[in-house]
Write a protein that holds these residues in place. Structure first.
Motif, PDB file in Angstrom:
ATOM      1  N   ASP A 264      -8.318  10.786  -1.309  1.00 36.35           N
ATOM      2  CA  ASP A 264      -7.822  11.028  -2.669  1.00 36.35           C
ATOM      3  C   ASP A 264      -8.922  11.708  -3.470  1.00 36.35           C
ATOM      4  OD1 ASP A 264      -7.044  10.949  -5.314  1.00 36.35           O
ATOM      5  OD2 ASP A 264      -6.809   8.769  -5.415  1.00 36.35           O
ATOM      6  N   ALA A 283      -0.544   6.528 -10.176  1.00 37.81           N
ATOM      7  CA  ALA A 283      -0.630   5.855  -8.872  1.00 37.81           C
ATOM      8  C   ALA A 283      -0.087   6.705  -7.736  1.00 37.81           C
ATOM      9  CB  ALA A 283       0.110   4.524  -8.918  1.00 37.81           C
ATOM     10  N   THR A 284       0.413   7.906  -8.046  1.00 39.84           N
ATOM     11  CA  THR A 284       1.104   8.714  -7.036  1.00 39.84           C
ATOM     12  C   THR A 284       0.244   8.975  -5.808  1.00 39.84           C
ATOM     13  OG1 THR A 284       2.489   9.813  -8.678  1.00 39.84           O
ATOM     14  CG2 THR A 284       2.185  10.948  -6.573  1.00 39.84           C
ATOM     15  N   ASN A 287      -0.615   5.923  -3.599  1.00 41.29           N
ATOM     16  CA  ASN A 287       0.513   5.478  -2.791  1.00 41.29           C
ATOM     17  C   ASN A 287       0.838   6.468  -1.675  1.00 41.29           C
ATOM     18  OD1 ASN A 287       0.947   3.036  -4.140  1.00 41.29           O
ATOM     19  ND2 ASN A 287       2.119   4.037  -5.751  1.00 41.29           N
ATOM     20  N   GLN A 288       0.705   7.755  -1.956  1.00 36.03           N
ATOM     21  CA  GLN A 288       0.989   8.739  -0.913  1.00 36.03           C
ATOM     22  C   GLN A 288      -0.009   8.681   0.237  1.00 36.03           C
ATOM     23  OE1 GLN A 288       1.272  12.528  -2.973  1.00 36.03           O
ATOM     24  NE2 GLN A 288       3.491  12.406  -3.011  1.00 36.03           N
ATOM     25  N   MET A 290      -1.652   6.148   1.288  1.00 38.69           N
ATOM     26  CA  MET A 290      -1.339   4.985   2.120  1.00 38.69           C
ATOM     27  C   MET A 290      -0.119   5.246   2.986  1.00 38.69           C
ATOM     28  SD  MET A 290      -2.158   1.562  -0.123  1.00 38.69           S
ATOM     29  CE  MET A 290      -1.288   2.000  -1.615  1.00 38.69           C
ATOM     30  N   GLN A 291       0.847   5.966   2.442  1.00 41.57           N
ATOM     31  CA  GLN A 291       2.074   6.254   3.176  1.00 41.57           C
ATOM     32  C   GLN A 291       1.817   7.123   4.393  1.00 41.57           C
ATOM     33  OE1 GLN A 291       4.868   8.678   0.995  1.00 41.57           O
ATOM     34  NE2 GLN A 291       6.611   8.047   2.254  1.00 41.57           N
ATOM     35  N   SER A 323       0.267   0.786 -10.591  1.00 40.76           N
ATOM     36  CA  SER A 323       1.258   0.170  -9.692  1.00 40.76           C
ATOM     37  C   SER A 323       1.096   0.731  -8.284  1.00 40.76           C
ATOM     38  CB  SER A 323       2.671   0.429 -10.212  1.00 40.76           C
ATOM     39  OG  SER A 323       2.857  -0.164 -11.476  1.00 40.76           O
ATOM     40  N   ILE A 324       0.084   0.254  -7.587  1.00 39.50           N
ATOM     41  CA  ILE A 324      -0.158   0.741  -6.232  1.00 39.50           C
ATOM     42  C   ILE A 324       0.465  -0.211  -5.204  1.00 39.50           C
ATOM     43  CG2 ILE A 324      -2.254   1.940  -6.893  1.00 39.50           C
ATOM     44  CD1 ILE A 324      -3.841  -0.292  -5.552  1.00 39.50           C
ATOM     45  N   ARG A 325       0.852   0.367  -4.064  1.00 42.23           N
ATOM     46  CA  ARG A 325       1.531  -0.404  -3.017  1.00 42.23           C
ATOM     47  C   ARG A 325       0.492  -1.047  -2.102  1.00 42.23           C
ATOM     48  NH1 ARG A 325       5.998   2.692   0.108  1.00 42.23           N
ATOM     49  NH2 ARG A 325       6.462   0.538   0.703  1.00 42.23           N
ATOM     50  N   LEU A 328       1.661  -2.283   1.251  1.00 44.47           N
ATOM     51  CA  LEU A 328       1.773  -1.298   2.322  1.00 44.47           C
ATOM     52  C   LEU A 328       0.422  -1.087   2.991  1.00 44.47           C
ATOM     53  CD1 LEU A 328       3.339   0.890   3.883  1.00 44.47           C
ATOM     54  CD2 LEU A 328       2.759   2.483   2.018  1.00 44.47           C
TER      55      LEU A 328
END
Length: 402
Positions: A264, A283-284, A287-288, A290-291, A323-325, A328
């Motif tokens: 990131d 948070a985009t 989260n991406q 991690m995805q 708001s992070i996942r 995941l």
């Protein structure tokens, strides 16, 4: 020394080049003076505009008006403090943006980004940066560097240094920072890597990933000029304005929708993806990455995140709560590395790679030299997405060297 000038933050969207005091071997912060006989005065040969500076200039921090900006500094020693033993007058040196004492537990363990002694407010300090200890910035003609024997990286040959100054100027921050993001994410021979963001740090991270032996480096951004710059030195790219999902775009390149490592290089001013590309969603990127990172893979996070953001999109974001996942990330057994890059872990090795033609970092980040007086225009162009790393030339030294 005389006629010192520096780039001064005046308020959101406003910087100006103004006369400032000549540096002294002391620091005055909140009414208290700190003697710096261990420091030196540098004639600044090059100093760069950084995306972290841009966060302040946009008004996204609590930076006070009157702050002299600049933490990416390369210069010539013109005055040596009483307690400096090894750095000599005339040395040309790279200045790590982290200010470190060399004496505390963190410094002794190599964590110079969070030195315990140089900032009364919290661990870690930097030149010309909000809440970083009050140290005067280096987007100026002259600057003071404390704990010089510990902090400064002296170049071995003056003529060689001047010939490669636009590459070597990147050692103060973005090259080690990009390398740190890639290295801590686990990039190695044959890795596939996704780098979020094609600003200067993202481009430096992509080039560092190549230096580390990555097989494929994919860079994501929304600005066409920056994506073109990434492709210019062999990266694959994904345009995040498109509606396709990031895993799908990665699968079109690699045949699978995931990478070994992700980095990131965007930080807290991240925007959404596709139809949300114009909307700030901090948070985009977290989260991406991690995805798209494989199970048991690694994520580097050199992109800046802050504890206080006056311009945050909601009350939570204004205090660094996103708001992070994390579930995941936990479920995939990912490892994360965050925080300031400890520049001294990497700068000597990267210097050797530059001097011996193993990398071309100035070309990768499109280093663009401008005069100190042109800094306000440089900030404006950078804010509008220019695919350039602006290098300020306070004394015309870079122009003379070229």
């Amino acid at each position: 020394m005389s006629d010192n000038k520096g780039v001064v933050y005046l308020g959101p969207g406003q910087v100006d080049v103004q006369s400032i005091d000549d540096p002294k071997l002391e620091l005055e912060y909140r009414g208290k003076k700190r003697q710096c006989h261990h420091g030196v005065i540098l004639k600044v040969l090059s100093t760069n505009i950084c995306g972290s500076d841009q966060h302040m200039v946009r008004g996204r921090t609590t930076a006070p008006s009157g702050l002299v900006l600049g933490h990416e500094i390369t210069g010539e020693v013109v005055e040596v403090g009483r307690d400096v033993e090894f750095i000599k007058q005339g040395d040309i040196c790279s200045v790590p943006f982290n200010i470190a004492c060399g004496r505390c537990r963190c410094c002794k363990e190599g964590d110079t980004g969070v030195c315990l002694n140089v900032n009364p407010d919290r661990p870690g300090a930097a030149y010309g940066y909000v809440d970083m200890g009050g140290w005067i910035g280096g987007q100026a003609r002259y600057v003071m560097v404390p704990y010089a024997d510990w902090n400064l990286l002296a170049f071995p040959d003056r003529d060689q240094a001047l010939a490669k100054i636009t590459d070597l100027t990147m050692l103060s921050d973005i090259f080690p920072t990009g390398y740190h993001g890639a290295y801590t994410a686990g990039v190695t021979t044959g890795s596939t890597v996704y780098v979020a963001g094609a600003g200067p740090v993202g481009l430096a991270c992509a080039h560092a990933s190549q230096l580390l032996g990555a097989a494929v480096v994919i860079v994501g951004d929304m600005i066409d000029e920056r994506l073109a710059q990434a492709r210019s030195f062999g990266c694959e790219t994904v345009d995040l304005k498109q509606e396709a999902s990031l895993p799908d775009m990665i699968e079109q390149i690699l045949g699978v929708p995931e990478v070994d490592c992700a980095v990131d290089c965007v930080g807290f001013e991240a925007r959404g993806h596709g139809h949300d590309a114009s909307v700030e969603k901090p948070a985009t990127v977290l989260n991406q990455v991690m995805q798209v990172t494989r199970v048991a893979g690694g994520v580097g996070i050199p992109g800046l995140y802050v504890t206080e953001d006056p311009g945050g999109v909601d009350e939570a974001a204004k205090h660094g709560n996103l708001s992070i996942r994390i579930g995941l990330g936990w479920a995939k057994s990912l490892h994360f590395t965050t925080g300031q890059c400890p520049v001294m872990k990497y700068n000597r090795g990267l210097m050797m790679a530059i001097l011996h033609e193993r990398c071309q970092i100035a070309k990768a980040v499109n280093a663009t030299v401008i005069g100190l007086e042109d800094a306000p225009q440089g900030y404006s162009d950078f804010d509008h997405g220019a695919a350039k790393k602006f290098v300020l030339d306070p004394h015309g030294a870079l122009k003379s060297a070229s």
